[in-house]
Enzyme design. Structure first.
Site, short mmCIF file in Angstrom:
data_model
loop_
_atom_site.label_atom_id
_atom_site.label_comp_id
_atom_site.label_asym_id
_atom_site.label_seq_id
_atom_site.Cartn_x
_atom_site.Cartn_y
_atom_site.Cartn_z
CB THR A 1 -10.15 5.00 -1.26
OG1 THR A 1 -9.66 5.41 0.02
CG2 THR A 1 -9.47 3.72 -1.68
CE LYS B 1 -6.38 14.07 -0.41
NZ LYS B 1 -6.36 12.86 -1.20
NE ARG B 2 -3.52 10.73 9.66
CZ ARG B 2 -3.25 9.83 10.59
NH1 ARG B 2 -4.10 8.84 10.84
NH2 ARG B 2 -2.15 9.91 11.31
CE LYS C 1 -2.35 11.17 2.63
NZ LYS C 1 -3.06 10.27 1.70
CE LYS D 1 -13.98 6.50 0.80
NZ LYS D 1 -13.16 6.73 2.02
CG HIS E 1 -2.00 -0.99 1.21
ND1 HIS E 1 -3.26 -0.75 0.69
CD2 HIS E 1 -2.01 -2.25 1.67
CE1 HIS E 1 -4.00 -1.84 0.85
NE2 HIS E 1 -3.26 -2.78 1.44
C1 26V Z 1 2.84 5.19 6.55
C2 26V Z 1 3.86 6.03 6.89
C3 26V Z 1 4.75 5.66 8.01
C4 26V Z 1 6.00 6.47 8.10
C5 26V Z 1 5.81 7.93 7.78
C6 26V Z 1 5.14 8.16 6.47
C7 26V Z 1 4.04 7.22 6.17
C8 26V Z 1 3.15 7.51 5.15
C9 26V Z 1 2.12 6.67 4.84
C10 26V Z 1 1.96 5.49 5.53
C11 26V Z 1 0.82 4.61 5.19
C12 26V Z 1 1.21 3.31 4.59
C13 26V Z 1 0.08 2.40 4.20
C14 26V Z 1 -1.18 3.10 3.75
O1 26V Z 1 -2.01 3.44 4.54
N1 26V Z 1 -1.35 3.27 2.45
C15 26V Z 1 -2.56 3.84 1.84
O2 26V Z 1 -3.36 2.76 1.42
C16 26V Z 1 -4.57 3.17 0.78
C17 26V Z 1 -5.36 1.91 0.48
O3 26V Z 1 -4.71 1.13 -0.44
C18 26V Z 1 -4.24 3.96 -0.48
O4 26V Z 1 -5.44 4.38 -1.07
C19 26V Z 1 -3.37 5.17 -0.12
O5 26V Z 1 -2.97 5.82 -1.30
C20 26V Z 1 -2.15 4.71 0.66
O6 26V Z 1 -1.41 5.82 1.15
#
Ligand code: 26V
Length: 822
Positions: A662, A554-555, A560, A666, A363
């Protein structure tokens, strides 16, 4: 003959009313006059749960049969949103219950608002798991979702003096009517200690793991009903407790308080969700959480499989286990351990079973987000798993050496063990070798995955790789959250779109129908009106519903680029200040999202948004031409009224950084037009809705890597664009910070010195694109036409489509209709 309905299953209005009163009295122990609104909510939830029970038990029974293959979704996060409205909708009871509740003097909307949502996830990944659970049930695919029952989910957000404040989420405080604890299904999970190798009586090599600690996992089950089908799947979340026997043994030694300490330590395991947008390296508790729920899940599966007379050699024929990112990747050595050590399956057979069982979804490509666990930590907490991982790696690298005989570099590149900056296990590599299928979540993301993070594995096994683009469930994200639009659509094309989203195509010809356009516009206006009301209640800001609702929710993360959006706002403001009579297309900028508590720059971006809002919203020279709103506490509940009210969806991540997104789906599904980069699923959305109905801007992935290799200089863009220069200067000057020049300095410095997310490079293109948006919005008829076409062409972005692809291409599972008459 008179039909007498069962009070627990009947669905006529008198029966529902009686059931409600009954549950209030007998389950909650409250008389009608002494009950709070929350009591009524709980009574209604029990009334609905009762009506799920027969289907749930029939589904569970059928799904356990050895001949039926079941999907096992392993996810550290789930964001299902409030259950009551969704369950009513899926059961087909929404309107009847609404009336029954009304006749009892209550208001359904008020009761629905009482439910505290389970915030057991951070964002996209957890919400995707919830959409998938909804689609699995709707498609009648047998499935269990396993996860963690965090006592405290994602924090609640408040805005205090413009800054984010985090409040603990106490979602269980007023009781959770949807879960059923199953202490009879508890399992034990070992932690720490050491291993001992020996040779048994038959001369077989055997390893014993002598743990330092054991915790008990208690499962809590929540029913997940499909839409208008009998299938009810299970979400099984595990809570950690201390094993009673453990306290007793200590108690016997007289150390009563030491035993209580141990209990507290055990229960800490599932206390709190980690905000996974922040590096979690070295967090032992996080690794404990991952291992805990994965071990509980696999033990649960082996136990039920054996109890049904299944054979372990056929484990992979009974279960298809999906790893939602690497968070559950420790399942791979855990299944090996259970098979080899506990059930004496030979290594090679165990490895075949394991590989055939697991599939892995990636992801993210962000390097800082790729999980690694240090060998130190792993060795301390899971000594046996470390040995197993080393053995998996040894055998894997041996295969690599045979395939590439004189390429020593290859082995170092592919090794599951990294040496720098410290010896650690690369979890994405472990997940890749232990799985038969590996997928990304949008076409671009899957391509980049093969070209970058997992390149070596793609070269070895191209046949393992595939793309499955994400989707969202139209039940929650249209039917439930946008009832006005859902009704309008159903009146014109029937209601099959709810389970067959491609049917929305039938709306295309209606885009030319003036009467339909007018109705479409009325719906959007009503939704905007409703959101405006919430904005007023929550922020005190009055917004103009005729203005363009420009939304980014979004976060909060630098990639982003919420601050690119802010640079646009500042630029418009500067233009207005320079020319007060400027004929500007009125806009309301709406932001929402949480920043990880330790992510200083993200929290400063929130402060920037609120600060710019404070100045612009109060400036009489602006009037109601520009408003900037930050809606606090973005979650599923608060998101639901936002998507239906948006005119414009902001999907402006740096190309190559957003795996899929996602929220983008929406918005477009609910008739918003998108302004976006060619990133993640934006690319596929643009192809689907037509490039003429999508505003794209910015550098593409390859263009950015070129910029990077040429030596990117962000200041150059400032020098060449007077408007950008002025916007940056406004920020630097302290204008939005009551003269405080220090407040936003870190943001400005980052943009001018590194700009790792290329805001400066994309600014001009973004601004020009926004100008086109404004011009397009002026022509109401064509805007509405484009809005209709967006909805009409979003059919492929249903999570039902994603799940069908997983079912056929990864899991090899079939639908199993549930028969209620045995
Ligand atoms: C984790 C971390 C941890 C370290 C600091 C930066 C950072 C940035 C993002 C994440 C998230 C990793 C996994 C995640 O949530 N991915 C999301 O998954 C969604 C479902 O597939 C997708 O739509 C998003 O684009 C994706 O960011």
């Amino acid at each position: 003959a008179i039909q007498i309905e069962d009070d627990r299953t009947g669905v006529t209005i008198p029966t529902l009313r009686r059931a409600l009163a009954d549950n209030l009295y007998y389950v909650l122990g409250k008389p009608p006059d002494g009950a709070t609104l929350n009591d009524y909510y709980l009574a209604l939830a029990y009334t609905v749960r009762d009506r799920l029970m027969q289907r749930w038990m029939a589904s569970t029974h059928t799904h356990r049969l050895p001949t039926i293959k079941q999907v096992i979704y392993l996810s550290a996060e789930y964001l299902p949103g409030p259950h009551l409205g969704n369950n009513l909708m899926n059961l087909g009871l929404y309107e009847t219950v609404q009336q029954a509740v009304a006749e009892s003097g209550l208001d359904l909307a008020t009761l629905l608002a009482c439910e505290e949502e389970p915030g057991l996830g951070n964002g996209g990944l957890g919400r995707l798991a919830a959409c998938f659970m909804d689609s699995l049930a709707t498609l009648e695919i047998p499935a269990i979702g396993y996860g963690i029952r965090y006592e405290f989910g994602i924090f609640d957000q408040e805005i205090r003096e413009g800054w984010q404040a985090e409040i603990t989420d106490k979602w269980l405080q007023s009781g959770n009517p949807w879960e059923i604890a199953r202490p009879e299904d508890a399992v034990f999970v070992k932690l720490g200690g050491h291993t001992e190798a020996s040779t048994d009586e038959t001369g077989c090599y055997q390893v014993r793991w002598i743990p330092h600690q054991t915790v008990k996992g208690i499962p809590y089950d929540t029913p997940i009903p499909g839409y208008r089908v009998n299938t009810v799947n299970t979400l099984r979340l595990w809570k950690a407790e201390a094993p009673e026997s453990f306290d007793l043994s200590v108690f016997n030694h007289g150390d009563y308080y030491g035993a209580v300490d141990q209990k507290v330590i055990s229960e800490n395991l599932t206390k709190v969700l980690y905000p996974n947008d922040e590096p979690i390296q070295g967090k032992q508790l996080r690794l404990k959480q991952q291992y805990f729920f994965v071990s509980c899940a696999l033990q649960d599966l082996i136990r039920t499989h054996l109890a049904q007379g299944g054979r372990l050699e056929r484990f992979h024929e009974k279960f298809a286990v999906q790893l939602n990112d690497t968070h559950p990747a420790i399942a791979i050595p855990e299944l090996m351990r259970l098979l080899v050590d506990d059930h004496h399956v030979p290594w090679d057979l165990a490895w075949t079973i394991t590989q055939q069982t697991f599939a892995y979804t990636n992801h993210t490509l962000l390097p800082e987000a790729l999980e690694v666990w240090s060998l130190d930590l792993l060795g301390q907490l899971l000594p046996r798993h470390l040995e197993i991982i080393m053995e998996i790696n040894r055998r894997f690298l041996e295969d690599v050496r045979l395939k590439f005989p004189d390429n020593g570099e290859k082995m170092g590149q592919l090794s599951l063990i990294a040496d720098q900056p410290f010896r650690s296990v690369r979890m994405a590599y472990l997940a890749s070798v232990g799985s038969h299928a590996i997928n990304g979540v949008a076409a671009l993301h899957s391509q980049l995955l093969q070209k970058t993070v997992l390149r070596g594995f793609y070269d070895l096994w191209p046949e393992k790789f595939l793309n499955i683009t994400n989707g969202v469930t139209p039940r929650r994200w249209m039917l439930l959250s946008n009832p006005r639009l859902a009704q309008l659509i159903t009146r014109r094309i029937g209601d099959r779109w709810i389970i067959h989203l491609q049917d929305l195509r039938d709306l295309e010809p209606l885009a030319e129908d003036p009467e339909f356009r007018a109705a479409w516009r009325s719906v959007k206006q009503a939704n905007k009106q409703a959101l405006a009301q919430r904005i007023l209640e929550r922020t005190g800001i009055q917004v103009n519903v005729e203005s363009l609702f420009d939304v980014q929710v979004k976060r909060i993360h630098e990639y982003k680029r919420q601050h690119l959006n802010v640079l646009h706002i500042i630029t418009l403001y500067n233009r207005l200040k320079q020319n007060p009579s400027l004929d500007l297309v009125p806009r309301t900028f709406i932001f929402a999202g949480k920043a990880a508590p330790g992510y200083v720059q993200a929290k400063l971006i929130i402060r920037l948004i609120t600060a710019v809002g404070e100045v612009i919203n109060r400036d009489p020279a602006v009037g109601d031409r520009l408003k900037v709103v930050f809606l606090p506490d973005y979650n599923v509940t608060n998101g639901q009224p936002i998507y239906p009210a948006a005119d414009l969806s902001e999907q402006i991540s740096t190309a190559g950084k957003e795996a899929s997104g996602t929220g983008n789906m929406k918005f477009a599904l609910n008739g918003a037009l998108t302004i976006g980069t060619l990133d993640g699923a934006n690319i596929e959305i643009r192809e689907a809705v037509g490039s003429e109905n999508f505003f794209h801007f910015g550098h593409k992935v390859e263009e950015l890597s070129q910029l990077r290799s040429q030596g990117y200089d962000p200041r150059r863009y400032c020098d060449h664009s007077p408007e950008l220069n002025r916007a940056i200067h406004r920020l630097e000057s302290g204008f939005f910070a009551q003269g405080n020049r220090d407040l936003f300095r870190p943001l400005v410095q980052s943009l001018l010195n590194d700009d790792p997310y290329f805001l400066m490079a994309d600014y001009l293109s973004y601004l020009n694109c926004q100008e086109q948006v404004s011009q397009a919005f002026l022509n109401e008829a064509t805007w509405i036409r484009r809005s209709i076409l967006n909805t009409a062409r979003m059919g492929e972005f249903s999570s039902d489509r994603s799940i069908r692809e997983y079912a056929h291409q990864v899991w090899q599972v079939q639908s199993v209709p549930i028969n209620l008459q045995p």
